[in-house]
Write a protein that holds these residues in place. Structure first.
Motif, short mmCIF file in Angstrom:
data_model
loop_
_atom_site.label_atom_id
_atom_site.label_comp_id
_atom_site.label_asym_id
_atom_site.label_seq_id
_atom_site.Cartn_x
_atom_site.Cartn_y
_atom_site.Cartn_z
N LYS A 229 44.61 35.90 31.77
CA LYS A 229 46.02 35.81 31.38
C LYS A 229 46.21 36.26 29.93
O LYS A 229 47.16 36.97 29.62
CB LYS A 229 46.53 34.38 31.54
CG LYS A 229 46.76 33.97 32.97
CD LYS A 229 47.30 32.56 33.04
CE LYS A 229 47.52 32.13 34.49
NZ LYS A 229 48.00 30.74 34.58
N ALA A 230 45.31 35.85 29.08
CA ALA A 230 45.40 36.24 27.68
C ALA A 230 45.24 37.76 27.53
O ALA A 230 45.97 38.40 26.76
CB ALA A 230 44.35 35.52 26.84
N GLU A 231 44.31 38.34 28.30
CA GLU A 231 44.10 39.79 28.24
C GLU A 231 45.33 40.54 28.78
O GLU A 231 45.75 41.55 28.22
CB GLU A 231 42.86 40.16 29.06
CG GLU A 231 42.54 41.63 29.09
CD GLU A 231 42.16 42.20 27.73
OE1 GLU A 231 42.30 43.42 27.54
OE2 GLU A 231 41.73 41.44 26.83
N ALA A 232 45.93 40.01 29.87
CA ALA A 232 47.13 40.65 30.42
C ALA A 232 48.28 40.57 29.43
O ALA A 232 49.03 41.54 29.26
CB ALA A 232 47.51 39.98 31.74
N ALA A 233 48.43 39.43 28.75
CA ALA A 233 49.48 39.29 27.76
C ALA A 233 49.25 40.25 26.59
O ALA A 233 50.19 40.85 26.07
CB ALA A 233 49.54 37.85 27.25
N ARG A 234 48.00 40.41 26.19
CA ARG A 234 47.68 41.32 25.09
C ARG A 234 47.99 42.77 25.48
O ARG A 234 48.56 43.53 24.70
CB ARG A 234 46.20 41.19 24.71
CG ARG A 234 45.82 41.99 23.48
CD ARG A 234 44.33 42.03 23.24
NE ARG A 234 43.62 42.72 24.29
CZ ARG A 234 43.57 44.06 24.46
NH1 ARG A 234 44.21 44.83 23.63
NH2 ARG A 234 42.89 44.60 25.44
N GLN A 235 47.65 43.14 26.71
CA GLN A 235 47.94 44.51 27.18
C GLN A 235 49.45 44.75 27.28
O GLN A 235 49.94 45.83 26.94
CB GLN A 235 47.26 44.77 28.52
CG GLN A 235 45.76 44.92 28.41
CD GLN A 235 45.11 45.12 29.77
OE1 GLN A 235 45.75 44.99 30.81
NE2 GLN A 235 43.82 45.43 29.75
N ARG B 63 53.78 50.19 21.98
CA ARG B 63 53.74 51.64 22.13
C ARG B 63 55.14 52.19 22.42
O ARG B 63 55.55 53.20 21.84
CB ARG B 63 52.77 52.04 23.25
CG ARG B 63 51.38 52.33 22.76
CD ARG B 63 50.50 52.92 23.85
NE ARG B 63 49.40 52.00 24.02
CZ ARG B 63 49.17 51.21 25.05
NH1 ARG B 63 49.97 51.24 26.08
NH2 ARG B 63 48.15 50.39 25.09
N GLU B 64 55.85 51.55 23.34
CA GLU B 64 57.20 52.02 23.68
C GLU B 64 58.14 51.90 22.48
O GLU B 64 58.95 52.79 22.25
CB GLU B 64 57.74 51.22 24.86
CG GLU B 64 57.09 51.58 26.18
CD GLU B 64 57.71 50.86 27.36
OE1 GLU B 64 58.90 50.47 27.26
OE2 GLU B 64 57.02 50.70 28.37
N LEU B 65 58.02 50.82 21.73
CA LEU B 65 58.85 50.64 20.55
C LEU B 65 58.55 51.72 19.51
O LEU B 65 59.47 52.29 18.90
CB LEU B 65 58.63 49.25 19.96
CG LEU B 65 59.50 48.86 18.77
CD1 LEU B 65 60.97 48.87 19.16
CD2 LEU B 65 59.12 47.48 18.26
N ASN B 66 57.28 52.05 19.35
CA ASN B 66 56.90 53.12 18.41
C ASN B 66 57.45 54.46 18.87
O ASN B 66 57.92 55.26 18.05
CB ASN B 66 55.38 53.19 18.26
CG ASN B 66 54.84 52.09 17.38
OD1 ASN B 66 55.57 51.49 16.61
ND2 ASN B 66 53.56 51.81 17.51
N LEU B 67 57.41 54.74 20.18
CA LEU B 67 57.97 55.99 20.69
C LEU B 67 59.47 56.07 20.43
O LEU B 67 59.99 57.12 20.06
CB LEU B 67 57.68 56.13 22.19
CG LEU B 67 56.23 56.44 22.57
CD1 LEU B 67 56.07 56.43 24.09
CD2 LEU B 67 55.81 57.77 22.01
N GLN B 68 60.16 54.95 20.62
CA GLN B 68 61.60 54.92 20.37
C GLN B 68 61.89 55.15 18.89
O GLN B 68 62.82 55.88 18.54
CB GLN B 68 62.20 53.59 20.81
CG GLN B 68 62.24 53.41 22.31
CD GLN B 68 62.71 52.02 22.72
OE1 GLN B 68 62.91 51.15 21.88
NE2 GLN B 68 62.86 51.81 24.00
N ARG B 69 61.09 54.54 18.03
CA ARG B 69 61.29 54.72 16.59
C ARG B 69 61.03 56.17 16.19
O ARG B 69 61.75 56.73 15.37
CB ARG B 69 60.37 53.80 15.81
CG ARG B 69 60.80 52.36 15.84
CD ARG B 69 59.87 51.48 15.04
NE ARG B 69 60.29 50.09 15.12
CZ ARG B 69 59.51 49.08 14.84
NH1 ARG B 69 58.26 49.29 14.46
NH2 ARG B 69 59.95 47.85 14.94
N GLU B 70 59.99 56.77 16.77
CA GLU B 70 59.69 58.18 16.47
C GLU B 70 60.81 59.08 16.94
O GLU B 70 61.19 60.03 16.25
CB GLU B 70 58.36 58.59 17.11
CG GLU B 70 57.14 58.00 16.44
CD GLU B 70 55.85 58.34 17.17
OE1 GLU B 70 55.87 59.21 18.06
OE2 GLU B 70 54.83 57.73 16.84
#
Length: 181
Positions: free
Chosen positions: A48-54, A61-68
Motif C-alpha cells: 500500500k505504501a509503495e502504491a501510494a508513493r507511485q 509528473r503530471e503537475l510538472n508537465l502542466q507547469r511546463e
C-alpha cells in the motif's frame, strides 16, 4: 568447530555486542511473524505504501508537465507581444477611420493616416488584436505570429483586384477609389 559469522565479526572487531544482539532480536522477531502469519500484513502495508508513493510520483509528473506547458505558453505569448511591439506601425496623426470586421464579427474602427490606410486597403499591412486594442503590423510579421499561435485574430484586407463573378449585376459599375465606408 567453526565459528558462526556473528562470532567471527565480533572477534574481528567489526561489530560490537549491542549490534549483534539487535540483529539477533530482529531476526527472531521476523521468524515469529512468519510462523504466526502476521508477516503478510506487513507485506500488504508495504504494498500500500509503495502504491501510494507511485501514485504521488505520477501526480507530481503530471503537475510538472502542466507547469511546463503553462511556462511554454507564457513564453510564446511574450514572443508574440515582443513581435507586435517591435513591428507595430503607429499613426501619430491618425485622422482617417479604417473600418474592419473584428474577431467578434462586429465592425471595428481604427484611426490611421492616409499612407497607412492605403497600405491596409491593399493588403500590405495587417491589423492584429492586442488585448482589447488593435495594432497595425506588416504582413510578413503576421506569418511569424501565426507560427506561434494560430488562434490569434489577424485581419488582412483582401485584394480588390480579384476577378469579377460572371453573373454579377453590378459588374458594369466602377467602385471609386476614394470611397470610404
Amino acid at each position: 568447530m567453526a565459528k558462526s559469522l556473528q562470532e567471527q565479526l565480533l572477534a574481528a572487531g567489526l561489530v560490537d555486542k549491542k549490534k549483534a544482539k539487535k540483529s539477533a532480536k530482529a531476526m527472531k522477531k521476523q521468524e515469529h511473524l512468519q510462523r504466526t502469519g502476521q508477516d503478510n500484513e506487513l507485506d500488504v502495508a508495504k504494498q500500500k505504501a509503495e502504491a501510494a508513493r507511485q501514485k504521488k510520483a505520477e501526480q507530481d509528473r503530471e503537475l510538472n508537465l502542466q507547469r511546463e506547458a503553462a511556462a511554454q505558453q507564457k513564453a510564446i505569448q511574450a514572443q508574440i507581444k515582443q513581435l507586435i511591439d517591435t513591428n507595430a506601425i503607429s499613426s501619430e496623426r491618425g485622422d482617417i477611420k479604417y473600418q474592419f470586421v473584428g474577431s467578434d464579427n462586429k465592425i471595428k474602427q481604427l484611426y490611421v493616416d492616409q499612407a497607412i490606410w492605403d497600405r491596409l486597403s491593399r493588403g500590405q499591412l495587417a491589423i492584429i488584436a492586442q488585448g482589447k486594442s488593435h495594432a497595425v503590423i506588416p504582413v510578413p510579421v503576421t506569418e511569424k505570429i501565426r507560427q506561434r499561435d494560430e488562434k490569434i485574430f489577424i485581419y488582412i484586407a483582401e485584394n480588390q483586384s480579384a476577378e469579377l463573378e460572371e453573373d454579377d449585376p453590378y459588374a458594369a459599375y466602377q467602385i471609386p477609389d476614394d470611397l470610404m465606408w
